[in-house]
Structure formats: C-alpha cells, structure tokens
Enzyme design. Sequence first.
Site, mmCIF file in Angstrom:
data_model
loop_
_atom_site.group_PDB
_atom_site.id
_atom_site.type_symbol
_atom_site.label_atom_id
_atom_site.label_comp_id
_atom_site.label_asym_id
_atom_site.label_seq_id
_atom_site.Cartn_x
_atom_site.Cartn_y
_atom_site.Cartn_z
ATOM 1 N N LYS A 168 -8.715 6.805 -19.002
ATOM 2 C CA LYS A 168 -9.008 7.349 -20.321
ATOM 3 C C LYS A 168 -7.778 7.286 -21.244
ATOM 4 O O LYS A 168 -7.285 6.224 -21.508
ATOM 5 C CB LYS A 168 -9.552 8.767 -20.147
ATOM 6 C CG LYS A 168 -10.669 8.870 -19.087
ATOM 7 C CD LYS A 168 -11.862 8.042 -19.466
ATOM 8 C CE LYS A 168 -12.991 7.895 -18.473
ATOM 9 N NZ LYS A 168 -12.948 8.337 -17.145
ATOM 10 N N TYR B 94 -16.944 17.179 -14.735
ATOM 11 C CA TYR B 94 -17.402 15.801 -14.894
ATOM 12 C C TYR B 94 -18.442 15.519 -13.798
ATOM 13 O O TYR B 94 -18.237 15.891 -12.634
ATOM 14 C CB TYR B 94 -16.200 14.853 -14.768
ATOM 15 C CG TYR B 94 -16.586 13.414 -14.585
ATOM 16 C CD1 TYR B 94 -17.303 12.740 -15.564
ATOM 17 C CD2 TYR B 94 -16.249 12.724 -13.428
ATOM 18 C CE1 TYR B 94 -17.686 11.418 -15.391
ATOM 19 C CE2 TYR B 94 -16.621 11.390 -13.247
ATOM 20 C CZ TYR B 94 -17.340 10.750 -14.234
ATOM 21 O OH TYR B 94 -17.713 9.447 -14.048
ATOM 22 N N ARG C 206 0.858 -1.202 0.000
ATOM 23 C CA ARG C 206 0.000 0.000 0.000
ATOM 24 C C ARG C 206 0.882 1.236 0.000
ATOM 25 O O ARG C 206 0.627 2.209 -0.710
ATOM 26 C CB ARG C 206 -0.950 0.005 1.205
ATOM 27 C CG ARG C 206 -1.646 1.360 1.405
ATOM 28 C CD ARG C 206 -2.896 1.308 2.258
ATOM 29 N NE ARG C 206 -2.822 0.426 3.389
ATOM 30 C CZ ARG C 206 -2.152 0.684 4.529
ATOM 31 N NH1 ARG C 206 -1.478 1.807 4.676
ATOM 32 N NH2 ARG C 206 -2.144 -0.188 5.510
ATOM 33 N N ASP D 115 -7.946 19.180 -13.930
ATOM 34 C CA ASP D 115 -8.228 17.823 -14.403
ATOM 35 C C ASP D 115 -7.847 17.795 -15.886
ATOM 36 O O ASP D 115 -8.502 18.416 -16.720
ATOM 37 C CB ASP D 115 -9.715 17.508 -14.197
ATOM 38 C CG ASP D 115 -10.067 16.074 -14.589
ATOM 39 O OD1 ASP D 115 -9.365 15.497 -15.444
ATOM 40 O OD2 ASP D 115 -11.047 15.538 -14.042
HETATM 41 C C1 LIG Z 1 -12.773 14.480 -16.828
HETATM 42 C C2 LIG Z 1 -12.927 13.320 -15.889
HETATM 43 N N1 LIG Z 1 -12.395 13.392 -14.663
HETATM 44 C C3 LIG Z 1 -12.502 12.366 -13.778
HETATM 45 C C4 LIG Z 1 -13.198 11.221 -14.114
HETATM 46 C C5 LIG Z 1 -13.329 10.112 -13.096
HETATM 47 O O1 LIG Z 1 -12.438 9.075 -13.377
HETATM 48 P P1 LIG Z 1 -12.684 7.540 -12.991
HETATM 49 O O2 LIG Z 1 -13.888 7.072 -13.743
HETATM 50 O O3 LIG Z 1 -11.402 6.883 -13.409
HETATM 51 O O4 LIG Z 1 -12.896 7.476 -11.520
HETATM 52 C C6 LIG Z 1 -13.755 11.103 -15.372
HETATM 53 C C7 LIG Z 1 -14.502 9.862 -15.738
HETATM 54 O O5 LIG Z 1 -15.173 9.793 -16.730
HETATM 55 C C8 LIG Z 1 -13.622 12.179 -16.286
HETATM 56 O O6 LIG Z 1 -14.165 12.120 -17.517
#
Ligand SMILES: Cc1ncc(COP(=O)(O)O)c(C=O)c1O
Length: 381
Positions: A195, A98, A46, A170
């Site tokens: 992604k 998001y 961890r 992000d």
């Molecule tokens: C721009 C963005 N940030 C964060 C996330 C969250 O990521 P995760 O699904 O890996 O938890 C997503 C998920 O679609 C996203 O599109």
Amino acid sequence: MGFATDAIHIGQEPDPATGAVIVPIYQTSTFVQEELGKHKGYEYARTSNPTRAALERNLAALERGRFAFAFASGMAAINAVMTLFKAGDHVAAGRNLYGGTFRLFERVLKDFGLTFSYADTRQLEEVERALRPETRLLFVETPTNPIMEITDLAAVAKLAHRHGILLAVDNTFMSPFFQQPLELGADIVVHSTTKYLNGHSDGVGGAVILKDARLAERLKFIQNAAGAVLGPFDSWLILRGVKTLAVRMRQHNANGMAVAQHLERHPKVRKVYYPGLSSHPQRDLARKQMSGFGGMLSFETGSLENARAVLKSVRLCSLAESLGGVETLISHPATMTHASVPAEERKQLGITDGLVRISVGIEDVEDIMADLDQALDQIPN
Ligand SMILES: Cc1ncc(COP(=O)(O)O)c(C=O)c1O
C-alpha cells in the site's frame, strides 16, 4: 534527522562495492564463502539478502523500531507474527479487521489451535472483557477498514501491558509518516507494504517492525524457517517508493480532506467516513495520535444499486481492490475486500451494500472530484 531525510537515506548508503547511489538489486540466491565459515555476512538469500536488509533497516527507522523483517505480502507478515504463539494461546482482535486478516485467523489459524475473539477496540471495557488468562496478543487496526474507527493506541497499549499481553498494530492505512504505534506503546507493527510504503501499486509485500530484541530474534528465526521472504526486486521497489513517502502522504492527506469535504456536501451522499471531518466522532483522538488523516475514506450511497451506478460510471478513479497508490482507486467493500466477512457481521460493522471506499490518490484533486460528481449523477433522484 527528520522523517523525509531518514526515508531517503537510512539503509541506503552508497554501495560499498561500486559507489552506486541507489542500493543495487542483489538478484542472487547464494553468496560465495572464502573458506568454511568465512563470508561477508550473507550466506543464502532466504536467510538474508543485501537489498532486503537495506529495506529492513529503513523500515525499522521509519517506524521508530529497532528491527524490521520484510515478507512476501502483508498477510505473510501477519501470519509470521501469529506463529510467535502456540496452540492454546488466545488472541483478542479488533472486530473490524481487514477481511483477509479475519479469514487467516478464522479459517487457517484456528485449525492450529489458536483461539480468537473480537472486540470493538474503541471501547476499553470491551477490550478488557475480551481478555482471558491465555490471551497473549491484542491485534488492532486503526483506523479500521473501511469505516475509519479509531482505537486509542496509548490506552490499549497500557491495558495490554497491565495484563502482560503484547500489542500488535496494523499500520497499513496511516504509514509511519502519520502514525507511529511503537512510540505510543505498541510492541509490534505490521504493514502491507503493498500500500502506501510502496505507493506505486507495482508490488506486493509486507513487513513486521519491533523494538524488543528477544521477540525480534524469534521472528528472524521464523522468517528464515518458514521462508515467506520478500524478493530483492520487490524490496528495491519499496525502497524506491519509500523515498517519496513524506511528499506523497502530505498530498494524499490534502486530497483526502478535500474529497471528504466535497462528498459530505454532495446531495447524493448520505454519510462520509473520514477521520479529518468534524462529523467524525473521534476526530480529537485522531488528531492526538496521528499527524495527518491520510487518503482513505468511505461514503454511503444508500443501496447496492446506487453503489453499482457510481462504480460503473467512474472514469478517472479505477475500480480495483487495494489502496495507497498514487492513483485513485475506488472499491465496494461488501463484495470486494470484505466479501469473506459473513453478511450479518458486515451489517453490524456498518459495511452496508451501499458503502463505497476510495483510496484518494495524488492526481489533481479537482479532477478526482469532477469524476466522482459525474459518477454520483448516475444515481437516480
Ligand atoms: C489493513 C491491511 N492489512 C493487511 C493487508 C494484507 O496485505 P497484502 O495484500 O499485502 O497481503 C491489507 C490488504 O489489503 C490491508 O488493507
């Protein structure tokens, strides 16, 4: 070295134990110690694991940061960043985040005493108006999902720092290949590695990258203390994906532009949202801070019925949440990614019932366009 070289080599030196060219999957929970306090740098998985450590070194380099931390998902990464703050602190955030991030802020973290307000971060005056004496963080996504609004990162970084506030970005939509927020003044970058970084739709993960040693020390403490770490196999999958990030992103960009232009000419499409189009109101800003426009776009079909007809008729494009994989994915933001955003707010953001989002993959672009054409034909005249 250049980006593609770094992506393939940093953190991925041949394995010192065996010479293996590829970083092994160290699928172990613990590490033997020679004697009390004497070990090879790893004690418990961890806290740190060699496969995860290789990925973290790699991502730190690609985002031009000094430290990276890999988490079990993008949401776990964002949650870890938020626990840098404490009850009473205020976070100003983009109004078009998001949906899962918005849900975390509003339905989880608010209960722990963090407060949030939202601004159109394209407008500096609006951002400034959202700041309070107790604001500690400005949290921005650019381009936004799914309307592709762009925030001027250098400008908001300057503004945040003038007020003694950290800027977190992000960078999931662009990946470090097209946008490097730390170079533009941001303090923290977060990713859903699920992604583009992974790129093959076969693992969920997240990462936080930063430059500041004190913040990094605290985040490392949180990563270990809260424990939402990325497992060794998932770390390995991302390492493998990242090796081709440069070539994949170039193709996503080429296909994204071609599909956007094609849809813009299509009589059944009312509007296309893609930062590379001359119709995008912020194309110049996109050009200034991004070195490509990526593979994400949205388009307006006019109604829920029309969107439903398209989504039901696609054959090559897969109807699915998520984005950033080699295959083209198509989705309906209002009922899928943004279902947790209240209808009234969705409307204000332009996320209509007729909006369709595409994560343009790297298949032959003619095949993607032909599939969309036959699906759009299902919309009644
Ligand atoms: C721009 C963005 N940030 C964060 C996330 C969250 O990521 P995760 O699904 O890996 O938890 C997503 C998920 O679609 C996203 O599109």
